[in-house]
Design an enzyme around this catalytic site. Structure first.
Site, short mmCIF file in Angstrom:
data_model
loop_
_atom_site.label_atom_id
_atom_site.label_comp_id
_atom_site.label_asym_id
_atom_site.label_seq_id
_atom_site.Cartn_x
_atom_site.Cartn_y
_atom_site.Cartn_z
N ASN A 99 0.88 -1.17 0.00
CA ASN A 99 0.00 0.00 0.00
C ASN A 99 0.92 1.22 0.00
O ASN A 99 1.76 1.34 0.87
CB ASN A 99 -0.88 -0.04 1.26
N GLU A 485 -20.42 20.82 1.38
CA GLU A 485 -20.48 19.41 1.79
C GLU A 485 -21.66 18.70 1.13
O GLU A 485 -21.53 17.55 0.69
CB GLU A 485 -20.56 19.36 3.33
#
Ligand code: G6P
Length: 612
Positions: A99, A485
């Site tokens: 990762n 948002e």
């Protein structure tokens, strides 16, 4: 991004690894793969989600008590079967999951190709495992030393786990910049990007630090060394994670479950910080650095995505209540523009995951320049929380839906508490105002519950808007960040283009887009500038736009003008974002669900962005 999981013990590894991958799928879902050590290394990988991998291995040999697995969010190399992890070394004696990003992979690859190493994939990961094997061969060193030598040549971020055919009783892991946690069971070890795949087997965990290598051997204690071979004593911590938080518990998606969890998550963010009897706020991190906060000439918020929107609410809160000048920075911009920072600055990093690579790099930079670093993270033990001088956890519980919901409201809750605490200590708010706001904050969880009763009404109205190609979200003051948002939520999960704007800025551009097909969500609860927003609604209606309004209970004016109105409970203006965001979360959820979108795992996104 990318989720990694490993197991070493006496149980069959496959079911543990697959279950672990499903828990980590929020980190990426372009492809998935598994490597099991059983005389040889059986490696299976395929494009798509973990469920594709399960189908793919149906008739394969999946036996083995040692294994590693990976779910990918593609960076180097398109998301196909070949580029999926794990990756083999040339001899197929080693396999690795990774990762992160190896930034100098092309230089390393070229050198390896010159000495005859052949590559199967386009990934940076394969370069590292090939390098490890090459070092073992040429330098005649063991696997642990080869991993040490190889990663000392690597520039970039990684969490890796290596398995070896010759050492089925061993896993080697290393970390620099990407998260890695080890679970210690009875004669067994678990490894993962976060504790969620581990929690049901053991609560004893070790968070691996940057530049550390972990050597896991059956029948032996966990060994941790640095890249430079310095031996470290593993610090074993106890996990506090509720297994139920990792399940959908009867909800169709994690996102809707998490939306409905907000009364509890906000309560949990307040709990332990507000001393109701004596009407006091206590936050250890602020007390420890009280003078730095009180003397701060400036507060700089650093964040990304939804956390950036919460930080913008933070700007309004801190300036209003604590009278400290605030700047809100995108971490990715801040870190690359030689920012002016000094010892009188307080930098507040806001991050749900605590792993966002840009935010982490930005706070490291600000720390070097002498600022005090404070973190507001949800994931306990995460990299940002650990890199900060002090901080507050939001205690929202695991957030699994990729689109952030309860993390936002718990971040705002913590910011309200901080602004109130600092405002009181600085004397910038009166004692009466402090008590009124604190009292009202305590009422917010039950007001969120009332707001959630809009669910059925919003679901009904969402049907009308599944057709929409564009959406505009407008808000002012404390509700401007909420407009941003709301728009982000809609585009993330429904793939409808949406823009958030300060309501009064509409006339400087977006008004040109308004016609009868354009839905405009206007967030206008009771506030000092309510009347100004009403004028904006009139401007939209004059141009035949469809207005969906979020207003305070009992509003008469807007409900006459708007096409659809959702009422939220009356509250103090500074606390309105905690309520006004809820209908927007529900609206985006139902529109996306009716469009058959993959709500918890929207295309191309990942929950934890550990690459630049
Ligand atoms: C990703 C996620 C967003 C999140 C952002 C910042 O883009 O999909 O939901 O807001 O990263 O993440 P953080 O963990 O730092 O809050």
């Amino acid at each position: 991004m990318c989720g990694i999981v490993g197991y070493l013990g006496s149980k069959e590894a496959y079911p543990i690894l697959i279950k672990g991958l499903k828990r980590l799928e929020y980190r990426g879902y372009d492809s998935a793969g598994i490597a099991l050590v059983n005389e040889k290394i059986n490696l299976y990988k395929t494009k798509g989600k973990v469920s594709n991998l399960e189908t793919f291995v149906e008739s394969k040999n999946i036996a083995g008590t040692t294994g590693i697995a990976h779910t990918r969010w593609a960076t180097h190399g398109e998301p196909n079967d070949v580029n999926a992890h794990p990756h083999f070394s040339d001899s197929k004696e080693l396999a690795m999951i990774h990762n992160g990003i190896i930034e100098n992979y092309d230089v390393l690859k070229e050198e390896l190709m010159k000495v005859g190493v052949e590559f199967k994939s386009n990934t940076d990961t394969e370069v590292l495992i090939q390098l490890i094997e090459y070092i073992m061969k040429v330098e005649k060193v063991d696997l642990v030393n080869a991993v040490q030598l190889a990663i000392s040549q690597v520039v970039g971020a990684y969490a890796i786990v290596v398995v070896s055919k010759k050492h089925p009783d061993m896993l080697i892991a290393a970390r620099n910049g990407s998260p890695l946690v080890i679970g210690i069971g009875e004669d067994e070890f678990y490894l993962a990007s976060d504790p969620s795949p581990i929690v049901e087997y053991t609560r004893n965990v070790v968070f691996v630090d940057d530049e550390e290598i972990a050597i896991l051997k059956l029948g032996e204690e966990l060994q941790i060394r640095t890249i430079k071979n310095q031996v470290k004593t593993p610090f074993v911590e106890q996990l506090e994670l509720n297994l139920g938080d990792l399940e959908k518990s009867g909800f169709k998606h994690f996102m809707i479950k998490e939306i409905f969890e907000q009364p509890k998550s906000i309560r949990d963010s307040i709990r332990g910080r507000v001393n109701v009897g004596i009407d006091n706020i206590s936050m250890a991190g602020i007390i420890d650095f009280k003078e730095r906060f009180l003397q701060a000439k400036r507060i700089i918020f650093i964040a990304a995505g939804t956390s950036w929107h919460a930080s913008l609410v933070g700007e309004y809160l801190f300036e209003e209540l604590a009278r400290i000048p605030v700047e809100v920075e995108y971490a990715s911009e801040f870190r690359y523009r030689n920012p002016i920072i000094n010892e009188s600055d307080v930098v507040i990093a806001v991050s749900q995951s605590g792993e966002t690579a840009d935010t982490l790099a930005a706070i490291k930079l600000a720390k070097q320049k002498g600022a005090l670093i404070y973190s507001i993270c949800n994931v306990v033990g995460s990299s940002i929380a650990r890199a900060a001088d002090a901080g507050s956890y939001t205690h929202a519980g695991p957030e699994i839906g990729v689109a952030s919901t309860k993390a936002f409201t718990s971040q705002v809750t913590v910011l309200v508490l901080m602004a109130l605490l600092l405002g009181r200590k600085k004397g910038t708010i009166s004692e009466t105002r402090f008590q009124v706001l604190l009292n009202e904050l305590n009422n917010i969880p039950s007001k969120v519950e009332q707001t959630l009763q809009l669910n059925d009404q919003i679901k009904e109205i969402s049907k009308i808007f599944t057709y929409a190609r564009n959406f505009l979200y407008l808000g002012r003051g404390f509700n401007f960040p909420v407009a941003l948002e709301g728009a982000l939520k809609l585009k993330e999960i429904s793939y409808i283009h949406a823009e958030g704007y300060p309501a009064a800025e509409m006339k400087h551009g977006p008004i040109a887009l308004i016609d009868k097909k354009m839905p405009v969500v206007v967030i206008t609860p009771t506030s000092a500038i309510y009347n100004k927003v009403v004028s904006n609604i009139q401007e939209i209606k004059t141009r035949k736009g469809k207005v969906i309004a979020i207003v305070s209970k009992g509003d008469k004016l807007v409900s006459k003008l708007a096409d659809y109105t959702f009422e939220i409970p009356e509250t103090e203006e500074v606390l309105t974002p905690l309520l006004s965001v809820i209908p927007l979360q529900l609206l985006s959820y139902y529109i996306a669900d009716m469009r058959d979108c993959e709500i918890d795992q929207p295309r191309n996104l990942a929950k934890s962005v550990t690459v630049e």
